[in-house]
Design an enzyme around this catalytic site. Structure first.
Site, PDB file in Angstrom:
ATOM      1  N   THR A   1      -8.009   6.694  -2.754  1.00  0.00           N
ATOM      2  CA  THR A   1      -9.483   5.746  -3.058  1.00  0.00           C
ATOM      3  C   THR A   1     -10.680   7.669  -3.149  1.00  0.00           C
ATOM      4  OG1 THR A   1      -9.814   5.201  -0.380  1.00  0.00           O
ATOM      5  CG2 THR A   1      -9.614   4.061  -2.624  1.00  0.00           C
TER       6      THR A   1
ATOM      7  N   HIS B   1       0.486  -1.269   0.062  1.00  0.00           N
ATOM      8  CA  HIS B   1       0.449  -0.090  -0.047  1.00  0.00           C
ATOM      9  C   HIS B   1       1.499   1.228  -0.243  1.00  0.00           C
ATOM     10  CE1 HIS B   1      -4.236  -1.550   0.482  1.00  0.00           C
ATOM     11  NE2 HIS B   1      -3.506  -2.212   0.869  1.00  0.00           N
TER      12      HIS B   1
ATOM     13  N   LYS C   1     -14.144   8.579  -5.306  1.00  0.00           N
ATOM     14  CA  LYS C   1     -15.954   8.750  -4.581  1.00  0.00           C
ATOM     15  C   LYS C   1     -16.336  10.497  -4.575  1.00  0.00           C
ATOM     16  CE  LYS C   1     -14.110   7.112  -0.648  1.00  0.00           C
ATOM     17  NZ  LYS C   1     -13.209   6.469   0.763  1.00  0.00           N
TER      18      LYS C   1
ATOM     19  N   LYS D   1      -9.125  13.864   3.898  1.00  0.00           N
ATOM     20  CA  LYS D   1      -8.190  12.978   3.720  1.00  0.00           C
ATOM     21  C   LYS D   1      -7.506  13.167   5.504  1.00  0.00           C
ATOM     22  CE  LYS D   1      -6.402  14.343  -0.330  1.00  0.00           C
ATOM     23  NZ  LYS D   1      -6.429  13.018  -1.012  1.00  0.00           N
ATOM     24  N   ARG D   2      -6.303  11.733   5.148  1.00  0.00           N
ATOM     25  CA  ARG D   2      -5.661  12.295   6.652  1.00  0.00           C
ATOM     26  C   ARG D   2      -4.546  13.114   6.584  1.00  0.00           C
ATOM     27  NH1 ARG D   2      -5.626   7.998  10.702  1.00  0.00           N
ATOM     28  NH2 ARG D   2      -4.168   9.792  11.334  1.00  0.00           N
TER      29      ARG D   2
ATOM     30  N   LYS E   1       0.276  14.464   1.660  1.00  0.00           N
ATOM     31  CA  LYS E   1      -0.974  15.260   1.343  1.00  0.00           C
ATOM     32  C   LYS E   1      -0.631  16.399   0.965  1.00  0.00           C
ATOM     33  CE  LYS E   1      -3.539  11.196   2.849  1.00  0.00           C
ATOM     34  NZ  LYS E   1      -3.866  10.180   1.650  1.00  0.00           N
TER      35      LYS E   1
HETATM   36  C1  LIG Z   1     -11.899   7.414   1.242  1.00  0.00           C
HETATM   37  C2  LIG Z   1     -11.533   7.643   2.749  1.00  0.00           C
HETATM   38  C3  LIG Z   1     -10.266   8.368   3.115  1.00  0.00           C
HETATM   39  C4  LIG Z   1      -9.022   7.956   1.839  1.00  0.00           C
HETATM   40  O1  LIG Z   1      -9.324   9.339   1.163  1.00  0.00           O
HETATM   41  P1  LIG Z   1      -7.321   9.792   0.204  1.00  0.00           P
HETATM   42  O2  LIG Z   1      -8.470  11.346  -0.063  1.00  0.00           O
HETATM   43  O3  LIG Z   1      -7.925   8.068  -1.115  1.00  0.00           O
HETATM   44  O4  LIG Z   1      -6.465   9.409   1.321  1.00  0.00           O
HETATM   45  C5  LIG Z   1     -10.030   8.342   4.218  1.00  0.00           C
HETATM   46  N1  LIG Z   1     -11.303   8.523   4.889  1.00  0.00           N
HETATM   47  C6  LIG Z   1     -12.237   8.347   5.047  1.00  0.00           C
HETATM   48  C7  LIG Z   1     -13.437   8.001   5.704  1.00  0.00           C
HETATM   49  C8  LIG Z   1     -12.505   7.747   3.397  1.00  0.00           C
HETATM   50  O5  LIG Z   1     -14.331   7.256   3.610  1.00  0.00           O
END
Ligand SMILES: *Cc1c(COP(=O)(O)O)cnc(C)c1O
Length: 824
Positions: A659, A363, A663, A551-552, A557
């Site tokens: 991911t 990952h 979304k 995101k985190r 990032k």
């Molecule tokens: C999809 C998702 C992530 C991953 O987000 P990235 O932008 O790909 O890092 C993290 N936290 C939550 C709650 C998510 O639904």
């Protein structure tokens, strides 16, 4: 069952369901339904839904037993499930009847759903991927278990106090959890420490453990409902309980101490999820957690296999263990141990079975995330597993030596035990029959850079499985307005066959369809604006551009790039009050690991910038900045639906896939991003004219990393815009009470003080390219029809990014499962 439910059956079903909900109120709370609290109403409805689910659960397990095919065990330290009830209802065939019943009872389903705490047993993308995979496996009729840990405290709740993140323990189990079942009959023992004992009998060695501490692993099962196919799979998460001996007479001082120690061990193992994303914490308790859930999962998988089969040497025909990152890599050693020490296979036989049973998903390429355990710790905690890993390593090094005689560099890079440490990725690759990356670019980087030596030695193991997301949660459940619009246009096949959503492409130039589409986006922005008003007390204009980065929080990032650009834009608006400007709402949501100082300071910076800008009346609300507290799956669903711009701005090469990007695309946001992770494939699908791409390529980044030659101070000296913004970090502009507050961020960009490397993530290098891409966003948004078209094209071309596709690829190339039909 219910697809063909006629009117009479339907009424009977609804009467029965409503009666069950009311009976629950009576049985559990000694009240009528309208007397109980909203939370108790949730419990009553959840039990009534569970009742429907249980019948399908039993039927599914029976069908799997009869089919006797292969089962995948998806081993993951994290499952970021979010709420279960709403998702369960939309997946059930009887969803319409259930929804009508709830309405007829006078209940509001949204209010009921809001009572459920998120099951936040994960940090971010990796844990959410595991959750999406379970949804897809069930929907695609594949026999599967998710195996993990039932943390008492999941991902912490984030509170923002005075602009700073504060972590509150997430006690998600303090109330009854109606959607799980404790399965005491599958409890098993897991042992730590002690010494290896060898018995020589009948001409062979028998291995056992002495002087160990043990805990009881007790599983809780949560149902995973497939979409409209009667399939209910299982997420099995393990809790630890002490093994109590009631022989009080034996309670001399020594055994008393031992008993209390075992009790404490059990309490601590499953106490809390480590809140680090993409970062390794070499803590003893973490290794205990890993061994705990791996050992319990393997023991039950083998016992289940042996119920119907007697030849343990054929285990691989019925069982595959997928290791989600290196966290469950002890699977390799523990499976060898069980096969040899408990089922008496010889080394070669056990190795043959093990290497046909285990597969590994990589990952990340970030060095600080690579798991390495000191030999001392590993061998003390898991003495027998350590012996086995030593032997695996001895044999593997011989193989390397045979293939590359005299090339000690190869040993240094690939050995499993080296420099006093056990390297888990090397173990996973050596023993796994499959090694996959999670996006095309990421897999290429693995093959050409990070895992080059392994790839050259065993190319046949390597493959790519680009991540995906479930459209059932992130469109059907999270964005009901858009889901209904899509269904009205092209039918509902997209729910289980996302590429069918391509059908909306014929409407992208249709003025009426564009207006409908943009109106839905507007409604969703109103919904989010209401959420922000309630939670942040900030007014945001749903007619402004909603520009979102959730995101985190991680340096790679680059939330910092985003907020520095906001600071720059604010300077521009102040300096040129009359320039043309489309109002913009910058929305952030992010948790920082509790010990990650610079990440937490970045949250404070975002909130400080928000304070200044949101309260500056002279800019007439042209810019608003909002930090949404406690980003998690349940509010993510609302946020994605409302986004115009999807910020995916990681330093190229660092984000393995992402991911969140998928979304957003599914919900009609346009990507503003670097050529990193799955962004590359998103642009491939939607066309680069429907996204805003900027910044260095991964090759350029890797080039600088390997050869040096990047000096951020040169940019600071020559770029007035950037210099002004950076000076505002240290002149008190955003921190008048403490001008030094943001000095560490300033230093991280310009000196080697913070991370041993100035601007490690190339923020200044990419800044002007990012600002230019942001100008293209603004220009594009002015063209309403053009924007609507691009947004619709994003939705139309999202088909590839369903986790259904990802799972079918895992099945085809790695797992080789067969679909099982479930009739009721
Ligand atoms: C999809 C998702 C992530 C991953 O987000 P990235 O932008 O790909 O890092 C993290 N936290 C939550 C709650 C998510 O639904």
């Amino acid at each position: 069952m219910t697809k063909t439910m006629d009117r009479i059956q339907k009424e009977e079903f609804k009467e029965e369901f409503k009666k069950r909900v009311k009976d629950q109120a009576k049985m559990l709370y000694r009240k009528t339904l309208d007397e109980v609290s909203d939370r108790h109403k949730f419990v009553c409805v959840a039990y009534a839904v569970k009742d429907i689910v249980i019948d399908q659960w039993i039927a599914t397990q029976k069908a799997y037993d009869e089919a006797d095919g292969r089962t995948v065990y998806y081993l993951s330290m994290e499952f970021l499930m979010g709420r279960a009830l709403g998702n369960m209802i939309i997946n059930l065939s009887s969803r319409d009847e259930i929804k009508e019943s709830i309405e007829e009872l006078g209940l509001d389903l949204n209010v009921i759903e809001d009572q459920e705490p998120d099951a936040a047993l994960g940090n971010g993308g990796l844990g959410r991927l595991a959750a999406c995979f379970l949804d897809s496996l069930a929907t695609l009729n594949y026999p599967a278990y998710g195996c993990g840990i039932r943390y008492k405290y999941g991902m912490f709740q984030q509170k923002i106090e005075n602009g700073y993140q504060k972590e509150i323990p997430e006690d998600w189990l303090r109330h009854i959890n109606p959607l799980e079942i404790k399965r005491e009959e599958y409890a098993c023992e897991v042992r730590f420490g002690g010494t290896v004992k060898i018995d020589h009998r009948d001409g062979r060695d028998y291995y056992g453990q002495e002087g160990y501490q043990a805990v009881m692993a007790v599983p809780y099962d949560m149902p995973i409902v497939g979409y409209g196919n009667n399939v209910v799979n299982t997420l099995r998460i393990w809790d630890a309980e002490p093994i109590v001996h009631f022989n009080l007479e034996e309670f001399d001082k020594g055994s008393y101490m031992a008993a209390v120690e075992q009790e404490n061990l059990a309490k601590t193992i499953t106490e809390v999820l480590y809140p680090n994303d993409n970062h390794y914490a070499g803590k003893e308790l973490r290794l205990k957690q890993q061994y705990f859930f791996v050992s319990a999962s393997l023991q039950t998988a083998i016992k289940k296999y042996l119920k119907k089969h007697d030849d343990i040497k054929k285990l691989h025909e019925k069982v595959v263990f997928q290791m989600n990152d290196t966290h469950p890599t002890l699977t390799v050693a523990e499976l060898m141990r069980l096969l040899m020490d408990v089922y008496y296979l010889e080394w070669d036989e056990a190795w043959e079975v093990t290497t046909k049973c285990v597969a590994y998903t990589n990952h990340t390429i970030m060095a600080e995330a690579l798991e390495k355990w000191p030999i001392e710790l590993f061998s003390r905690l898991l003495p027998r597993c350590y012996q086995i890993v030593e032997e695996i390593n001895r044999r593997f090094c011989l193989e390397i030596e045979e293939k590359y005689p005299g090339n000690y560099d190869k040993i240094a890079k690939m050995a499993i035990i080296y420099d006093g440490q056990v390297k888990m990725a090397n173990l996973a690759i050596c023993a796994g029959y499959s090694v996959n990356g999670v996006a095309k670019l990421h897999t290429e980087i693995l093959e050409k850079q990070e895992l080059k030596d392994f790839y050259e030695m065993m190319p046949q193991k390597f493959n790519n499985k680009t991540n995906g997301i479930t459209q059932r949660r992130f469109l059907l459940h999270g964005n009901p307005l858009l889901a209904e619009w899509v269904t009205n246009k092209v039918g509902d096949d997209w729910i289980t066959d996302l590429p069918k959503i391509k059908g909306i492409e014929v409407y992208v130039d249709d003025k009426k369809a564009q207006a409908e589409f943009m109106n839905i986006k507007y409604q969703n922005k109103v919904r989010l604006a209401k959420y922000i008003k309630e939670h942040n007390g900030v007014d945001v204009d749903p007619r402004s551009i909603f520009d979102v980065q959730v995101k985190r929080l991680h340096e790679y990032k680059r939330q910092l790039l985003n907020i520095l650009h906001v600071m720059y834009l604010y300077n521009q608006v102040k300096e040129h009050p009359d320039m043309e400007f489309t109002p913009r709402t910058f929305i952030f949501g992010a948790k920082a690991a509790a010990g990650y100082k610079i990440a937490k300071l970045t949250i404070k910076l975002i909130n400080s910038v928000a304070d200044v800008i949101n309260n500056d009346e002279s800019i007439n609300g042209k810019i608003k900045v909002v930090f949404i507290e406690n980003y998690r799956v349940s509010n993510a669903e609302i946020i994605f639906a409302a986004a115009d711009v999807s910020e995916q701005i990681s330093t190229a090469s660092k984000e393995a896939s992402g991911t969140g990007n998928m979304k957003f695309m599914l919900n009609g946001a346009l990507t503003l991003g670097t050529m990193d992770g799955a962004n590359v494939e998103i642009v491939e699908e939607v066309g680069k004219e429907n996204a805003f791409i900027f910044g260095m390529s991964s090759d350029e980044v890797i080039g600088y990393e390997n050869n040096g030659g990047y000096d951020p101070m040169q940019i600071f000296n020559s770029d007035m815009d950037i210099r002004k913004v950076l000076m505002q970090l240290i002149n008190g502009f955003y921190s008048p009470d403490d001008p030094e507050r943001f000095r560490p961020i300033y230093n991280s960009l310009l000196t080697k003080e913070e991370t041993g490397c100035a601007d490690r993530y190339f923020i200044l290098k990419d800044f002007q390219s990012y600002a230019e891409a942001q100008r293209r966003v603004e220009a594009a948004y002015k063209d309403e029809a053009g924007w609507a078209k691009s947004a619709m094209l994003n939705v139309a071309n999202v088909g590839k990014f369903t986790s259904d596709r990802t799972i079918e690829e895992y099945v085809r190339d790695i797992w080789h499962l067969e679909k099982v039909k479930v009739e009721l």
